[in-house]
Design a protein around this motif. Structure first.
Motif, PDB file in Angstrom:
ATOM      1  N   SER A  77       0.838  -1.202   0.000  1.00  0.00           N
ATOM      2  CA  SER A  77       0.000   0.000   0.000  1.00  0.00           C
ATOM      3  C   SER A  77       0.875   1.255   0.000  1.00  0.00           C
ATOM      4  CB  SER A  77      -0.887   0.005   1.247  1.00  0.00           C
ATOM      5  OG  SER A  77      -0.147   0.393   2.392  1.00  0.00           O
ATOM      6  N   PRO A  78       0.251   2.441  -0.203  1.00  0.00           N
ATOM      7  CA  PRO A  78       1.025   3.688  -0.137  1.00  0.00           C
ATOM      8  C   PRO A  78       1.348   4.121   1.289  1.00  0.00           C
ATOM      9  CG  PRO A  78      -1.032   3.937  -1.397  1.00  0.00           C
ATOM     10  CD  PRO A  78      -1.127   2.657  -0.621  1.00  0.00           C
ATOM     11  N   ALA A  79       0.836   3.421   2.300  1.00  0.00           N
ATOM     12  CA  ALA A  79       1.009   3.856   3.683  1.00  0.00           C
ATOM     13  C   ALA A  79       2.470   3.933   4.071  1.00  0.00           C
ATOM     14  CB  ALA A  79       0.269   2.902   4.623  1.00  0.00           C
ATOM     15  N   ARG A  80       2.821   4.982   4.812  1.00  0.00           N
ATOM     16  CA  ARG A  80       4.214   5.196   5.210  1.00  0.00           C
ATOM     17  C   ARG A  80       4.243   5.886   6.573  1.00  0.00           C
ATOM     18  NH1 ARG A  80       5.233  10.028   0.761  1.00  0.00           N
ATOM     19  NH2 ARG A  80       4.173  11.700   1.935  1.00  0.00           N
ATOM     20  N   SER A  81       5.429   5.989   7.109  1.00  0.00           N
ATOM     21  CA  SER A  81       5.601   6.639   8.407  1.00  0.00           C
ATOM     22  C   SER A  81       5.036   8.052   8.371  1.00  0.00           C
ATOM     23  CB  SER A  81       7.090   6.683   8.762  1.00  0.00           C
ATOM     24  OG  SER A  81       7.283   7.307  10.016  1.00  0.00           O
ATOM     25  N   GLY A  82       4.321   8.430   9.422  1.00  0.00           N
ATOM     26  CA  GLY A  82       3.690   9.743   9.489  1.00  0.00           C
ATOM     27  C   GLY A  82       2.233   9.738   9.095  1.00  0.00           C
ATOM     28  N   ASP A  83       1.776   8.621   8.533  1.00  0.00           N
ATOM     29  CA  ASP A  83       0.367   8.491   8.167  1.00  0.00           C
ATOM     30  C   ASP A  83      -0.445   7.984   9.361  1.00  0.00           C
ATOM     31  OD1 ASP A  83       1.094   9.288   5.636  1.00  0.00           O
ATOM     32  OD2 ASP A  83       1.007   7.280   4.752  1.00  0.00           O
TER      33      ASP A  83
END
Length: 251
Positions: A107-113
């Motif tokens: 997924s596009p999910a990354r740290s800070g989300d």
């Protein structure tokens, strides 16, 4: 008992649960709204996930008139609603180890989300692993669950933990174990589930709080308007263009 009395009893039960959540989860609702506002203000992206009927509450805050345009649905194939055939496959997939990690990594999910995870029982492997993996990636996690399940059921995750054990904020839906508000002597099983009513209302309260928190900071909340009112499409196109790098359902 007449059908009309049963209908009234269901409304009474749902209203009672809504009042309980409003009063007893007030602090958590405020904190969750503030955390979402923090994420928006610092350039983070928003995601929501739920399996089976819990996905209904997740979908209710995605691409929704009056809602934040930045909320994206995190999709796990086979568990988004009951459209998979057979429907029981979705329930089985919730108990599969490793699935959540694969989905998050893709997924596009990354740290800070930020990720909102909805699971009524919070006991299955999928939501527990989803929360654990999301936090390991550096995401903030808001869990929406019925805490009662943690004392009346056993976890189905290898760790023996529940969704609530891996969240930055836990929103307790207060739904009794079994999710059925009504009983009758002539009906063998309890009936009248209220989890969708309560959970969707709880999350909309959080989203409203987030919008207000952003406005209080001098940030225009990136809200969508209904496409069925004049000027709605033009408004939404502007918002989606401005925040296009944080909206994934239009690609």
């Amino acid at each position: 008992m007449s059908d009309s009395k049963l209908a009234g009893q269901f409304f009474d039960a749902a209203i009672g649960l809504l009042q309980q959540v409003r009063d007893e989860d007030a602090g958590e609702i405020q904190a969750a709204g503030a955390l979402i506002a923090d994420t928006v203000a610092t350039g983070g992206r928003l995601f929501a996930f739920g399996a089976g009927h819990s996905s209904l509450a997740a979908q209710d805050i995605v691409y929704r008139a009056g809602g934040l345009a930045l909320m994206n649905l995190l999709v796990v194939p086979g568990v988004v609603g009951v459209d998979v055939m057979p429907a029981t496959l979705g329930s089985a997939l919730e108990r599969v180890d490793g699935l959540a990690s694969v989905v998050l990594d893709s997924s596009p999910a990354r740290s800070g989300d930020l990720l909102v995870i909805i699971s009524l029982s919070g006991r299955n492997a999928l939501p527990v692993e989803m929360a654990m993996s999301a936090r390991a990636l550096g995401l903030k996690v808001i869990g929406v669950t019925s805490v009662a399940y943690t004392t009346e059921t056993e976890s189905r995750h290898v760790s023996g933990t529940y969704l609530k054990d891996h969240c930055d904020i836990v929103l307790d839906s207060r739904i009794p174990v079994g999710d059925a508000e009504l009983t009758q002597d002539t009906v063998q099983a309890p009936f009248g589930p209220a989890s969708t009513v309560v959970t969707t209302a709880l999350l909309q309260a959080v989203m409203a709080t987030a919008a207000g928190a952003l406005a209080d900071r001098g940030i225009e909340p990136p809200l969508l308007r209904s496409g069925n009112v004049d000027g709605g499409h033009e408004w939404n196109n502007r918002v989606m263009t401005e925040y296009g790098d944080r909206i994934f359902y239009q690609h």
